[in-house]
Enzyme design. Structure first.
Site, mmCIF file in Angstrom:
data_model
loop_
_atom_site.group_PDB
_atom_site.id
_atom_site.type_symbol
_atom_site.label_atom_id
_atom_site.label_comp_id
_atom_site.label_asym_id
_atom_site.label_seq_id
_atom_site.Cartn_x
_atom_site.Cartn_y
_atom_site.Cartn_z
ATOM 1 N N GLU A 1 21.871 -21.797 -18.736
ATOM 2 C CA GLU A 1 21.099 -20.877 -17.893
ATOM 3 C C GLU A 1 22.003 -19.786 -17.309
ATOM 4 O O GLU A 1 21.597 -18.633 -17.176
ATOM 5 C CB GLU A 1 20.402 -21.643 -16.768
ATOM 6 C CG GLU A 1 19.207 -22.457 -17.252
ATOM 7 C CD GLU A 1 18.667 -23.420 -16.196
ATOM 8 O OE1 GLU A 1 17.471 -23.727 -16.249
ATOM 9 O OE2 GLU A 1 19.443 -23.874 -15.334
ATOM 10 N N ASP B 1 0.841 -1.191 0.000
ATOM 11 C CA ASP B 1 0.000 0.000 0.000
ATOM 12 C C ASP B 1 0.876 1.240 0.000
ATOM 13 O O ASP B 1 2.080 1.183 0.263
ATOM 14 C CB ASP B 1 -0.946 -0.012 1.214
ATOM 15 C CG ASP B 1 -0.199 -0.141 2.527
ATOM 16 O OD1 ASP B 1 0.548 0.800 2.872
ATOM 17 O OD2 ASP B 1 -0.338 -1.178 3.214
#
Ligand code: GLA
Length: 726
Positions: free
Chosen positions: A611, A531
């Site tokens: 990777e 928030d």
């Protein structure tokens, strides 16, 4: 001037919007208009008529068409004939509940007000404040409604202060930050619901008669609902139609209620969750509500989101990292959970430094006797069995690899099985005579007590100053109940949930001020406290514990309606994904994580050579794009809740550069490539698609668009970087 007051009529003007309110001859403060600029006094749209069972205030007797129940009101009270949801309610000394707040005056101040003890929007060029004073003659209760305006961003902020200027005490039952009455019409509303590891999923519905409500009574803003809602015209889309977005700058329990009334009007009220709130105001005392922020757009959700993004980045986030690109970090959590020691961490650091990561974050498990999640919270001292030689030695070694060091805390918690709990059993929140509710085997510390905050400030400070630490992940892993504090008298116990949030803010303010060079990242089991209140202290928040790239596109999509990409903590994790078991290709995982702070949450020792090369390349790519990703304007080009793809775009402020990223979820056979129209390009400019000879006009990209790649396998990615051709 953004704010004008003419007699008892007030106009707040932003670049494209107008907010009008008036105090009438009875001193009733009426809402007139919130919408596009019209150049008109919009009062002509107000209808007065005699509606059955709508009472009249006494002074207006004889005029049956004057009723609190049928007017648009600015800060509606209870008990005076308006039967819709109210913004404020109080119980007086005689047990009565009515409150009749009438206008007594106003003041216009340059600059933006702040809210004592709470985060609030700050500054902004041309910011102004309007204060409106209201008074209840019978009891002496007063209210100051404060409006802040940031004209450039079409942002209007709201906060109220309730003052008891009577002689006895008053019990506030509800003190909302915002009330907004909308004219008769049909409306949709959108809220952002979810659960742990699946936060902020947008849900849209037509308003139906009665009250519809989203709320959290969990002591935090919560995974389940977010303190941000949109009310919009039923035809509102990304780029068309009108909408009002409203968001609280608050991290505790909240409610956002919308009532669609008998006359087809909508009222939105928003503020602290009234179900877990009461506040005793002695004579002379005041209560400040948290701040609410509103933005109106008549050009769809996109413009509203852009304004909220800028507001959060420029006028809510603070500190050294507010504007800077954040470090690419590797977090130890999904790499090793509780099972690590200094050697393992150094191995992760060494291998990820080779790949280009900037920072090692040591997550949960480094302190006290913490080897699983049922013990040691509160024991904020290093477990030297794990970190042999201590924290300082470890950070020095990590530093020597060219990496910064970050650390995890969960300050607000206490495990029953902890030294802290054995020493201070009364510091845990629990109701005497009742067994407390456990969650993840832990209890919550009563941080409303100053000695508890002092302990936390000192123990966290001593860790942060005892070693070279550049980052703190501030976690909070449960919802709160059992509200009780030994430090509060019974008649004030209802204040505890809000006092908890005030205490949290005080602690965060103190620590962030004491360690201004430390980057704080908020977290609450991922995005359980995502928030604007927390973003005042931590410019980024771990968006979700769900690192699955498919789910993340949806979580990040929902998050993007109010919150900027710079606030989103996002990492590439291993497959099968630890939350869903899904196996999504590496490239799709990295493209998704690039819509955020970017980092890794895996064990580099387990990466294949291919990777490893991919990680190196991804980090270089992210760093190249990072300024555009974090400071550019973000566009949602698809709706991944229903489309088979998620596509989003960043545009630089000068429109010289556009970056489109996408993930096509499912492969499709015998199907034409999907066209996506860009937004935000300058129609007149010519743009080269990087890595090709193709040059497009801005008009072609926005009117005709581009084609997403053909799919082969699920989760095909798209990446288009357009650069202005001079
Ligand atoms: C929460 C966080 C995770 C991790 C764990 C550690 O769930 O969201 O990222 O830090 O706690 O216990």
């Amino acid at each position: 001037m953004a704010i004008r007051a003419e007699e008892q009529s007030f106009t707040i003007e932003t670049k494209r919007t107008v907010y009008q309110l008036k105090a009438d001859k009875f001193g009733v403060l009426r809402h007139i208009w919130y919408g596009a600029k019209t150049g008109c006094d919009m009062e002509y749209l107000q209808v007065y008529r005699d509606v059955g069972f709508a009472g009249n205030i006494y002074e207006a007797s004889g005029t049956r068409d004057y009723s609190m129940n049928t007017m648009l009101l600015e800060y509606p009270c209870e008990g005076i004939g308006d039967y819709r949801i109210g913004a404020v309610s109080a119980i007086h000394g005689d047990g009565s509940c009515a409150l009749d707040l009438r206008y007594t005056g106003c003041r216009i101040i340059d600059g933006k007000y702040s809210v004592p003890g709470m985060p609030a929007v700050y500054g902004g060029e041309n910011a102004q404040t309007l204060e409106i004073y209201l008074h209840d003659t019978a009891t002496g209760v007063e209210a100051v409604l404060r409006y802040g305006v940031l004209p450039e961003l079409d942002i209007i902020t709201r906060s109220a202060c309730i003052i008891n200027n009577g002689s006895g005490s008053v019990m506030l039952k509800k003190a909302h930050s915002l009330s907004l009455d909308l004219l008769k019409g049909e409306y949709d509303w959108i809220h952002f619901c979810g659960r742990h590891a699946m936060e902020r999923q947008p849900e849209r519905a037509r308003l139906i008669h009665g009250v519809q409500r989203v709320s959290s009574s969990r002591g935090t803003s919560s995974h389940q609902q977010n303190p941000a809602v949109i009310v919009c015209s039923p035809d509102c889309t990304e780029t068309n139609g009108s909408c009002v977005g409203a968001m609280l700058v608050y991290s505790g329990g909240f409610s956002a209620d919308i009532e669609y009334d008998q006359l087809g009007r909508a009222r939105l009220v928003m503020g602290i969750d009234p179900d877990t709130f009461s506040w005793r105001l002695e004579a002379g005392e005041s209560f400040y509500t948290p701040e609410a922020v509103m933005c109106f757009s008549n050009a769809g959700f996109e413009r509203m989101s852009h304004n909220f993004h800028r507001l959060i980045r420029e006028n809510i986030c603070r500190g050294k990292y507010k504007d800077s690109v954040r470090p690419v970090l590797i977090n130890s959590w999904e790499a090793s959970y509780f099972d690590f020691d200094d050697e393992k961490l150094l191995d992760i650091a060494k291998k990820s430094a080779e790949l280009g990561c900037d920072m090692l974050v040591m997550d949960d498990g480094w302190f006290g006797n913490r080897n699983n999640d049922d013990s040691a919270l509160g024991d904020w001292f290093v477990n030297e069995k794990k970190l042999k030689g201590g924290l300082n030695a470890l950070t020095k070694k990590v530093k020597a690899l060219g990496m910064d060091f970050g650390i995890w805390f969960e300050p607000e918690m206490i495990s029953e099985d902890s030294e802290l709990c054995r020493e201070h059993p009364d510091w845990a929140i629990r109701i005497p005579g009742r067994a407390p509710v456990l969650s993840r085997c832990q209890l919550v510390l009563d941080i409303t007590r100053s000695e508890v905050r002092e302990y936390l400030f000192n123990s966290i400070s001593s860790i942060l100053s005892g070693a070279d630490i550049s980052y703190v992940k501030w976690d909070m892993n449960r919802s709160i109940c059992d509200w009780y504090s030994a430090a509060l008298p019974p008649e004030r116990m209802g204040e505890m949930p809000h006092r908890y949030v005030l205490a949290l803010y005080e602690l965060l303010e103190r620590l962030t001020a004491a360690f201004p060079d430390v980057l704080f990242e908020g977290c609450s089991g991922g995005g359980g406290r995502f928030d604007a209140g927390m973003l005042y202290y931590s410019p980024q928040i771990w968006c979700s514990d769900n690192t699955d790239a498919f789910d993340r596109t949806r979580i990040q999509y929902g998050t993007s309606f109010f919150y900027p990409v710079s606030a989103v903590g996002s990492h590439v994790s291993a497959v099968p994904n630890h939350q869903t078991g899904r196996e999504i290709p590496f490239e799709a995982r990295s493209v998704t994580a690039m819509a955020g702070s970017f980092g890794y949450e895996l064990d580099p020792a387990k990466l294949s050579e291919q990777e490893r090369q991919a990680v190196k390349e991804q980090i270089i790519r992210f760093k190249k794009y990072a300024p555009l990703i974090h400071r550019g304007t973000y566009y949602r080009l698809s709706d991944p809740m229903s489309d088979n793809y998620a596509v989003w775009e960043f545009v630089s402020a000068d429109k010289a550069e556009m970056l489109v990223f996408g993930v096509i979820f499912r492969a499709e056979t015998n199907m034409l490539r999907t066209g996506i129209r860009l937004r935000g390009a300058d129609a007149e400019k010519r743009y080269r698609l990087e890595g090709t000879d193709m040059v497009y006009t801005g008009a072609a990209l926005t009117e005709g668009g581009i084609l997403l790649p053909d799919t082969w396998g699920d989760f095909t990615t798209a990446e288009f970087h357009f650069v202005e051709e001079k």
